[in-house]
Design an enzyme around this catalytic site. Structure first.
Site, PDB file in Angstrom:
ATOM      1  N   TYR A   5      14.925 -55.129 -71.211  1.00  0.00           N
ATOM      2  CA  TYR A   5      15.733 -54.407 -71.003  1.00  0.00           C
ATOM      3  C   TYR A   5      17.091 -54.983 -70.136  1.00  0.00           C
ATOM      4  CZ  TYR A   5      14.526 -49.312 -71.775  1.00  0.00           C
ATOM      5  OH  TYR A   5      14.039 -48.088 -72.490  1.00  0.00           O
ATOM      6  N   LYS A  10       1.194 -60.778 -71.144  1.00  0.00           N
ATOM      7  CA  LYS A  10       0.955 -61.828 -72.160  1.00  0.00           C
ATOM      8  C   LYS A  10       1.236 -63.235 -71.381  1.00  0.00           C
ATOM      9  CE  LYS A  10       0.606 -62.022 -76.063  1.00  0.00           C
ATOM     10  NZ  LYS A  10      -0.500 -62.296 -76.670  1.00  0.00           N
ATOM     11  N   ASP A  60       6.524 -50.348 -73.466  1.00  0.00           N
ATOM     12  CA  ASP A  60       7.038 -49.517 -74.464  1.00  0.00           C
ATOM     13  C   ASP A  60       6.028 -49.162 -75.312  1.00  0.00           C
ATOM     14  OD1 ASP A  60       9.128 -48.315 -75.797  1.00  0.00           O
ATOM     15  OD2 ASP A  60       9.854 -50.196 -76.564  1.00  0.00           O
ATOM     16  N   ASP A 119      -2.544 -57.747 -76.029  1.00  0.00           N
ATOM     17  CA  ASP A 119      -3.188 -57.444 -77.052  1.00  0.00           C
ATOM     18  C   ASP A 119      -4.503 -56.965 -77.098  1.00  0.00           C
ATOM     19  OD1 ASP A 119      -2.658 -60.451 -76.689  1.00  0.00           O
ATOM     20  OD2 ASP A 119      -4.430 -60.464 -77.702  1.00  0.00           O
TER      21      ASP A 119
END
Ligand code: NAI
Length: 397
Positions: free
Chosen positions: A150, A220, A284, A260
């Site tokens: 963003y 992540k 998101d 994930d």
């Protein structure tokens, strides 16, 4: 007696019985869903608090209506109103195309530094879902709203800026890993300690006060060790430092999950997650994936909040739906449920509960707007205004 919501010295809100709440009607279906939302909220507040409380709605302009009347898409007066009254609500806004005009939603978030994008996801009985046990999905996502992608820092392949940045990387930073330097676009992903701490602090507080207890940091960090990995490390550090007693007493349980793996787990055993804090891009994907599981992508509520200053704007998460604007067909649930989040935020939870119960009864009776009713076994498609009337009819203490 003032009508102003103010922040107390301990960071809470002081809410009068008749607070002024600024609202933006929005473009496209905005006027229809806003009218439906206000009628449902007014009736519930009046009924639940026996006329002791009410909302004083104050219209402020943004989007197409603002442009028509003032020549500006987001007048300073509107920003001032959201600043002054602390808590507000908005319908969907058209993103002006061309002319260098920023997305109005982004401008509002940045202007008020609304660092949390809050997305609670739960199932409503009666709504068709693609999973077997949608009732197990009940997660509130705290998505970081000001950093990560963003920040919007990127350069297009082949531009002098991209070439300059590549040169800097190669010559001054010794970076030789860009596989196709001649044709790469490049971006920057900032994630800071402060940005992480304020997000995770708000999520931890929420997990404690709502009794949800479990907070999962989704990242992540296995691949991006300093940005996403920093988020994980700073996240653990802030809860260990500031919430040690709550952790010890079992009021807060903090763990983490790689993004994930989270997407798999949240589909296979969604009941394991109650509150999630995550950087912008993960958030998101996660918010929409969870919303899809409850069949609620079109009715999901949302809010953008700065828990430090108290500023909050509640909003419909869908767009302006130009294809059905003006036809009295739009589903007003996203904005109504966002308004319920707003009622909870100002401490009027009883009214929020009454409205959510009324929506559940309507869905159980197959009463819904066409987008949902067509998937219900006993579905009766209602117009926006008739659905609002049905919710009102089903609202009781
Ligand atoms: P959209 O959400 O407006 O529409 C996508 C599809 O969903 C359409 O078929 C529409 O009819 C349907 N839909 C959306 N809301 C609905 C509702 N309440 N009830 C029934 N059906 C509904 O997304 P789109 O077409 O990509 O965007 C249109 C405009 O909205 C663009 O200018 C976009 O920038 C803006 N937008 C604004 C947002 C906001 O203000 N928060 C969020 C997303 C888009």
């Amino acid at each position: 007696m003032t009508n102003l919501i103010t922040q107390t010295s301990d960071g809470g809100l002081s809410v009068p019985d008749s607070p002024i709440i600024p609202y933006v009607e929005g473009d496209g279906v905005g006027p229809e869903v806003t009218a439906a939302m206000q009628s449902v909220i007014n009736h519930a507040v009046q009924t639940v608090y026996s006329g002791q409380r009410s909302i004083v709605w104050k219209e402020v302009l943004a989007g197409g209506k603002a442009y028509e009347r003032t020549g500006e898409w987001l007048p300073e007066e509107t920003m001032q109103a959201f600043r002054h009254y602390l808590v507000g609500i908005k319908g969907p806004l058209t993103t002006p195309v061309g002319g260098g005009v920023r997305s109005l939603n982004v401008a509002l978030r940045q202007g008020l530094d609304l660092f949390v994008c809050l997305r609670p996801v739960r199932w409503f009985e009666g709504v068709e879902s693609p999973v077997k046990r949608p009732q197990d999905v009940d997660v509130t996502v705290f998505r970081e709203n000001t950093e990560d992608i963003y920040a919007g820092i990127e350069w297009e392949a082949g531009t002098p800026e991209a070439e300059k940045f590549l040169r800097f990387l190669r010559e001054e930073m010794g970076v030789n890993k860009v596989r196709f330097p001649g044709s790469s676009s490049l971006g920057i992903k900032p994630i800071s300690r402060e940005g992480t701490e304020r997000l995770v602090r708000a999520a931890a507080q929420y997990a404690i006060t709502t009794g949800r207890k479990r907070l999962t940091l989704v990242h992540k960090g296995n691949i991006m060790k300093f940005t996403e990995g920093g988020f994980k490390r700073w996240g653990y550090e802030v809860v260990e430092r500031e919430f040690a007693e709550d952790i010890q007493a079992g009021r807060l349980v903090v763990d983490d999950c790689i993004a994930d793996a989270f997407l798999q787990n949240a589909l296979l055993k969604p009941e394991a997650y109650r509150v999630v804090a995550t950087p912008n891009l993960n958030g998101d994907y996660i918010s929409d994936m969870l919303a899809a599981q409850v069949g609620g992508i079109g009715i999901s509520p949302g809010a953008n909040i700065n828990y430090t200053t108290g500023h909050a704007i509640f909003e419909a998460t869908h767009g302006t739906a130009p294809d059905i604007a003006g036809t009295d067909k739009a589903n007003p649930c996203s904005l109504i449920l966002s308004a319920c989040m707003m009622l909870r935020h100002i401490g009027w939870s009883e009214a929020a509960e009454a409205i959510e119960a009324a929506i559940t009864s309507c869905f159980q009776q197959g009463k819904a707007t066409a987008d949902l009713a067509r998937f219900m076994k006993n579905g009766t498609p209602l117009s926006t205004s008739s659905f609002a009337a049905a919710v009102i009819e089903n609202t009781s203490i």
